[in-house]
Design a protein around this motif. Structure first.
Motif, PDB file in Angstrom:
ATOM      1  N   ASP A  17       0.831  -1.194   0.000  1.00  0.00           N
ATOM      2  CA  ASP A  17       0.000   0.000   0.000  1.00  0.00           C
ATOM      3  C   ASP A  17       0.875   1.258   0.000  1.00  0.00           C
ATOM      4  O   ASP A  17       2.025   1.223   0.468  1.00  0.00           O
ATOM      5  CB  ASP A  17      -0.924  -0.010   1.208  1.00  0.00           C
ATOM      6  CG  ASP A  17      -2.200  -0.800   0.943  1.00  0.00           C
ATOM      7  OD1 ASP A  17      -2.216  -1.580  -0.027  1.00  0.00           O
ATOM      8  OD2 ASP A  17      -3.164  -0.653   1.709  1.00  0.00           O
ATOM      9  N   PRO A  18       0.371   2.386  -0.485  1.00  0.00           N
ATOM     10  CA  PRO A  18       1.182   3.603  -0.601  1.00  0.00           C
ATOM     11  C   PRO A  18       1.793   4.086   0.723  1.00  0.00           C
ATOM     12  O   PRO A  18       2.847   4.723   0.714  1.00  0.00           O
ATOM     13  CB  PRO A  18       0.197   4.633  -1.155  1.00  0.00           C
ATOM     14  CG  PRO A  18      -0.829   3.822  -1.876  1.00  0.00           C
ATOM     15  CD  PRO A  18      -0.958   2.558  -1.086  1.00  0.00           C
ATOM     16  N   ALA A  19       1.143   3.801   1.842  1.00  0.00           N
ATOM     17  CA  ALA A  19       1.650   4.270   3.142  1.00  0.00           C
ATOM     18  C   ALA A  19       2.352   3.158   3.913  1.00  0.00           C
ATOM     19  O   ALA A  19       2.512   3.262   5.131  1.00  0.00           O
ATOM     20  CB  ALA A  19       0.502   4.842   3.966  1.00  0.00           C
ATOM     21  N   TRP A  20       2.783   2.121   3.234  1.00  0.00           N
ATOM     22  CA  TRP A  20       3.390   0.967   3.912  1.00  0.00           C
ATOM     23  C   TRP A  20       4.616   1.370   4.737  1.00  0.00           C
ATOM     24  O   TRP A  20       4.690   1.097   5.933  1.00  0.00           O
ATOM     25  CB  TRP A  20       3.765  -0.079   2.867  1.00  0.00           C
ATOM     26  CG  TRP A  20       4.316  -1.361   3.409  1.00  0.00           C
ATOM     27  CD1 TRP A  20       3.676  -2.235   4.247  1.00  0.00           C
ATOM     28  CD2 TRP A  20       5.605  -1.924   3.144  1.00  0.00           C
ATOM     29  NE1 TRP A  20       4.491  -3.316   4.518  1.00  0.00           N
ATOM     30  CE2 TRP A  20       5.673  -3.156   3.857  1.00  0.00           C
ATOM     31  CE3 TRP A  20       6.699  -1.527   2.371  1.00  0.00           C
ATOM     32  CZ2 TRP A  20       6.803  -3.973   3.814  1.00  0.00           C
ATOM     33  CZ3 TRP A  20       7.822  -2.350   2.318  1.00  0.00           C
ATOM     34  CH2 TRP A  20       7.866  -3.554   3.044  1.00  0.00           C
ATOM     35  N   ILE A  21       5.567   2.030   4.124  1.00  0.00           N
ATOM     36  CA  ILE A  21       6.775   2.427   4.849  1.00  0.00           C
ATOM     37  C   ILE A  21       6.450   3.439   5.938  1.00  0.00           C
ATOM     38  O   ILE A  21       6.927   3.342   7.076  1.00  0.00           O
ATOM     39  CB  ILE A  21       7.830   2.993   3.882  1.00  0.00           C
ATOM     40  CG1 ILE A  21       8.261   1.918   2.877  1.00  0.00           C
ATOM     41  CG2 ILE A  21       9.045   3.514   4.646  1.00  0.00           C
ATOM     42  CD1 ILE A  21       9.229   2.422   1.810  1.00  0.00           C
ATOM     43  N   GLU A  22       5.611   4.412   5.614  1.00  0.00           N
ATOM     44  CA  GLU A  22       5.267   5.453   6.577  1.00  0.00           C
ATOM     45  C   GLU A  22       4.571   4.880   7.803  1.00  0.00           C
ATOM     46  O   GLU A  22       4.775   5.359   8.931  1.00  0.00           O
ATOM     47  CB  GLU A  22       4.380   6.502   5.900  1.00  0.00           C
ATOM     48  CG  GLU A  22       3.878   7.607   6.813  1.00  0.00           C
ATOM     49  CD  GLU A  22       4.994   8.507   7.339  1.00  0.00           C
ATOM     50  OE1 GLU A  22       4.731   9.255   8.302  1.00  0.00           O
ATOM     51  OE2 GLU A  22       6.112   8.474   6.797  1.00  0.00           O
ATOM     52  N   ALA A  23       3.748   3.845   7.615  1.00  0.00           N
ATOM     53  CA  ALA A  23       3.046   3.234   8.746  1.00  0.00           C
ATOM     54  C   ALA A  23       4.041   2.692   9.771  1.00  0.00           C
ATOM     55  O   ALA A  23       3.881   2.886  10.981  1.00  0.00           O
ATOM     56  CB  ALA A  23       2.134   2.120   8.249  1.00  0.00           C
ATOM     57  N   TYR A  24       5.062   2.007   9.289  1.00  0.00           N
ATOM     58  CA  TYR A  24       6.064   1.477  10.213  1.00  0.00           C
ATOM     59  C   TYR A  24       6.935   2.585  10.793  1.00  0.00           C
ATOM     60  O   TYR A  24       7.333   2.523  11.967  1.00  0.00           O
ATOM     61  CB  TYR A  24       6.932   0.439   9.498  1.00  0.00           C
ATOM     62  CG  TYR A  24       6.214  -0.870   9.265  1.00  0.00           C
ATOM     63  CD1 TYR A  24       5.792  -1.644  10.335  1.00  0.00           C
ATOM     64  CD2 TYR A  24       5.977  -1.332   7.971  1.00  0.00           C
ATOM     65  CE1 TYR A  24       5.132  -2.847  10.121  1.00  0.00           C
ATOM     66  CE2 TYR A  24       5.324  -2.531   7.752  1.00  0.00           C
ATOM     67  CZ  TYR A  24       4.902  -3.287   8.828  1.00  0.00           C
ATOM     68  OH  TYR A  24       4.262  -4.470   8.627  1.00  0.00           O
ATOM     69  N   ARG A  25       7.249   3.587  10.001  1.00  0.00           N
ATOM     70  CA  ARG A  25       8.050   4.707  10.524  1.00  0.00           C
ATOM     71  C   ARG A  25       7.350   5.353  11.708  1.00  0.00           C
ATOM     72  O   ARG A  25       7.977   5.624  12.745  1.00  0.00           O
ATOM     73  CB  ARG A  25       8.293   5.736   9.419  1.00  0.00           C
ATOM     74  CG  ARG A  25       9.276   6.839   9.828  1.00  0.00           C
ATOM     75  CD  ARG A  25       9.141   8.072   8.961  1.00  0.00           C
ATOM     76  NE  ARG A  25       7.861   8.746   9.151  1.00  0.00           N
ATOM     77  CZ  ARG A  25       7.590   9.542  10.180  1.00  0.00           C
ATOM     78  NH1 ARG A  25       8.500   9.769  11.118  1.00  0.00           N
ATOM     79  NH2 ARG A  25       6.401  10.113  10.282  1.00  0.00           N
ATOM     80  N   ARG A  26       6.026   5.572  11.581  1.00  0.00           N
ATOM     81  CA  ARG A  26       5.265   6.185  12.665  1.00  0.00           C
ATOM     82  C   ARG A  26       5.232   5.286  13.902  1.00  0.00           C
ATOM     83  O   ARG A  26       5.390   5.763  15.032  1.00  0.00           O
ATOM     84  CB  ARG A  26       3.839   6.498  12.203  1.00  0.00           C
ATOM     85  CG  ARG A  26       3.749   7.663  11.218  1.00  0.00           C
ATOM     86  CD  ARG A  26       2.312   8.194  11.168  1.00  0.00           C
ATOM     87  NE  ARG A  26       1.358   7.124  10.901  1.00  0.00           N
ATOM     88  CZ  ARG A  26       0.906   6.805   9.701  1.00  0.00           C
ATOM     89  NH1 ARG A  26       1.327   7.466   8.639  1.00  0.00           N
ATOM     90  NH2 ARG A  26       0.034   5.828   9.542  1.00  0.00           N
ATOM     91  N   LEU A  27       5.008   3.991  13.685  1.00  0.00           N
ATOM     92  CA  LEU A  27       4.926   3.076  14.828  1.00  0.00           C
ATOM     93  C   LEU A  27       6.222   3.065  15.623  1.00  0.00           C
ATOM     94  O   LEU A  27       6.220   3.210  16.850  1.00  0.00           O
ATOM     95  CB  LEU A  27       4.590   1.668  14.345  1.00  0.00           C
ATOM     96  CG  LEU A  27       4.614   0.576  15.430  1.00  0.00           C
ATOM     97  CD1 LEU A  27       3.559   0.843  16.492  1.00  0.00           C
ATOM     98  CD2 LEU A  27       4.420  -0.799  14.813  1.00  0.00           C
TER      99      LEU A  27
END
Length: 337
Positions: free
Chosen positions: A76-86
């Motif tokens: 998904d487009p926010a795949w990397i960003e999701a983990y960065r935030r977590l």
């Protein structure tokens, strides 16, 4: 690789592609991507095996947070960003994480008309623990969608290269082993619900029989997972609860074959929905019967050598017999109707 190039992420990132000794034109394709996008970098690892390939990537990676996925998925487009935030929100904690794995057809077309959205959860490659939280002891992630800080590998070592897929040999599970290593070292395994990937599946493998089989397995696992989630040491048990559980099991063991036969005769979505729900309920009711007499079975069943007494074993034996017969009735390729 296209979905990796299209990531919306606030931080800089690189995409490291490991060619694990391919014999086709993979190397050429990777080189073309790397020339077109300087965020992509390719390496070649001749030692066969998924773990060996991932370890080669770890040694070459420059980032502090490493994300792992496979070559047959769309992210998904926010795949990397999701983990960065977590990981940014829990910077002081010792953890690894993973996200949902949603099945999609290999050709990106729709699923068969008899399978609804709810039924997709029972496809063999669907993983979704729903909430952002640390997973319980018996909950695990799959290696096709995991995020692990580089310092964790420095602390605990790399993926076990004796485990995992090697060419056509499936092997055992290096992802499971690493999660247990993290837990043994005092870390936690988190679920990141917004870190979604979509795993391509050959639509010929998505059959009513396979989905019903998976629904039954999920029912069994869901029962004990609910007990562990509540941290209830002992569910209600005793003669009366055992008889009540038996009555409930009897009803569902009648309903499941009936709905499966109906679906075979008329392959409508509603008929399959009822058959699938009955498969799930049959396994749930079977475990409920077992827990009524042996509440500790949830953990005992994971230990080699654990046994049940004849009275406790009887409902399980009958349920598994009905399961085998019902799955034979379930079509592998239903006619459209």
């Amino acid at each position: 690789m296209g979905t990796l190039a299209a990531q919306n992420c606030r931080a800089a990132f690189e995409v490291l592609i490991v060619d694990n000794g391919s014999g086709d034109d993979t190397e050429r394709v990777v080189q073309e991507w790397c020339r077109a996008d300087n965020r992509f970098r390719g390496i070649r690892e001749l030692q066969p095996g998924r773990s060996a390939a991932m370890n080669a990537g770890i040694r070459s990676a420059r980032g502090r947070l490493l994300l792992f996925t496979d070559d047959d998925v769309l992210v998904d487009p926010a795949w990397i960003e999701a983990y960065r935030r977590l990981f940014a929100s829990r910077a002081r904690e010792f953890l690894i994480a993973g996200g949902p794995i949603v099945p999609i057809a290999q050709d990106l077309g729709p699923w068969p008309s008899w399978l609804d959205a709810e039924g997709e959860a029972d496809l063999f490659s669907h993983l979704d623990w729903r909430d952002e939280r640390p997973l319980f002891r018996f909950e695990h992630l799959w290696g096709a969608n995991m995020a692990i800080p580089a310092e964790t590998f420095a602390r605990l070592g790399l993926w076990d290269e004796a485990l995992g897929r090697r060419v056509e040999e499936r092997g055992t599970y290096e992802d499971y082993e690493f999660q247990e290593r993290v837990r043994a070292a005092g870390g936690s395994v988190w679920f990141c619900p917004s870190g979604v990937i979509r795993h391509r599946i050959d639509r010929s493998l998505v059959t009513p029989r396979r989905v019903l089989r998976a629904a039954f397995t999920r029912g069994s696992n869901d029962y004990w997972r609910e007990i562990w989630r509540r941290r209830a040491a002992v569910p209600p048990h005793g003669p009366r609860s055992f008889i009540g559980a038996l009555l409930g099991l009897g009803r569902v063991l009648v309903n499941w074959p009936i709905w499966t036969v109906r679906f075979r005769l008329r392959p409508r979505r509603e008929n399959f929905r009822q058959a699938r729900r009955s498969a799930w309920r049959a396994a749930w009711a079977m475990e409920q019967c077992t827990a009524a007499r042996r509440p500790e079975w949830g953990e005992a069943r994971l230990q080699s050598g654990s046994r049940l007494d004849p009275l406790t074993r009887a409902p399980r034996t009958i349920t598994l017999l009905v399961r085998r017969l019902t799955l034979r009735v379930a079509p592998e390729r239903p006619r459209q109707g």
